[in-house]
Design an enzyme around this catalytic site. Structure first.
Site, PDB file in Angstrom:
ATOM      1  CB  CYS A 245      -5.045  23.641 -16.073  1.00  0.00           C
ATOM      2  SG  CYS A 245      -6.736  23.848 -15.495  1.00  0.00           S
TER       3      CYS A 245
ATOM      4  CG  ASP B 145      -8.483  25.957 -17.455  1.00  0.00           C
ATOM      5  OD1 ASP B 145      -7.847  26.917 -17.930  1.00  0.00           O
ATOM      6  OD2 ASP B 145      -8.529  24.843 -17.986  1.00  0.00           O
TER       7      ASP B 145
ATOM      8  CB  CYS C  74     -10.211  21.540 -20.805  1.00  0.00           C
ATOM      9  SG  CYS C  74     -10.676  20.499 -19.418  1.00  0.00           S
TER      10      CYS C  74
ATOM     11  CB  CYS D 152     -11.054  18.948 -15.947  1.00  0.00           C
ATOM     12  SG  CYS D 152      -9.407  18.747 -16.607  1.00  0.00           S
TER      13      CYS D 152
HETATM   14 FE1  FES Z   1      -8.061  23.062 -16.928  1.00  0.00          FE
HETATM   15 FE2  FES Z   1      -9.327  20.900 -17.645  1.00  0.00          FE
HETATM   16  S1  FES Z   1      -7.331  21.485 -18.222  1.00  0.00           S
HETATM   17  S2  FES Z   1     -10.001  22.438 -16.328  1.00  0.00           S
END
Ligand code: FES
Length: 126
Positions: A33, A35, A59, A103
Site C-alpha cells: 500500500c 504506507d 491505516c 498491515c
Molecule cells: Fe497500508 Fe494498512 S493499508 S498499512
C-alpha cells in the site's frame, strides 16, 4: 469491518509520537500500500526497552497494531522484543479482518529494524 476494541484504540491510540532519548529507530514501508511506519525505542544499558513509540502513515490496522506492539515490548529485553509474534498482537486486538493482517506485520518489522540499527550502532562504538 473492525471490532469495537480496534475502533476504540484507533480513536485513542497509545504510544504515538517520537519519545525523548530514543536510541533505536526503525522504519519500514508496506510494499502493498506504500504506507510507512517508524518505531522509536529507548533501550537502556542492560538491553531493556524502557520506552517505545511509533509514528505511521498507515491505516487503522497499522496504527492499532503499533500501539499494542509498543505496549508489549516495554520492559522486555531486546531479545524478548524480537520474539513477539504477530498473532499475539492480533489476539490482543480481538482479531483483524483477514485483508488487514499484512498491515499489522509492519509494527513487528519496524521493531526488528530498530533493534538491528541499535545493534549496528553499538558495534560501531566498540
Ligand atoms: Fe497500508 Fe494498512 S493499508 S498499512
Amino acid at each position: 469491518m473492525y471490532n469495537e476494541k480496534v475502533l476504540e484504540l484507533f480513536k485513542n491510540p497509545k504510544n504515538v509520537g517520537e519519545i525523548e532519548g530514543a536510541n533505536a529507530i526503525g522504519k519500514v514501508g508496506n510494499a502493498a500500500c506504500g504506507d510507512i511506519m517508524q518505531i522509536f525505542l529507548r533501550i537502556n544499558d542492560k538491553g531493556i526497552v524502557e520506552d517505545a513509540s511509533f509514528q505511521t502513515f498507515g491505516c487503522a490496522a497499522a496504527i492499532v497494531s503499533s500501539s499494542v506492539a509498543c505496549d508489549i515490548i516495554k520492559g522486555k529485553t531486546i531479545e524478548e522484543a524480537l520474539k513477539i509474534e504477530n498473532q499475539e498482537i492480533i489476539d490482543i486486538l480481538g482479531g483483524l479482518p483477514e485483508h488487514k493482517i499484512h498491515c499489522s506485520v509492519l509494527a513487528k518489522e519496524a521493531i526488528e529494524d530498530a533493534i538491528a540499527n541499535y545493534r549496528k550502532a553499538q558495534n560501531s562504538n566498540k
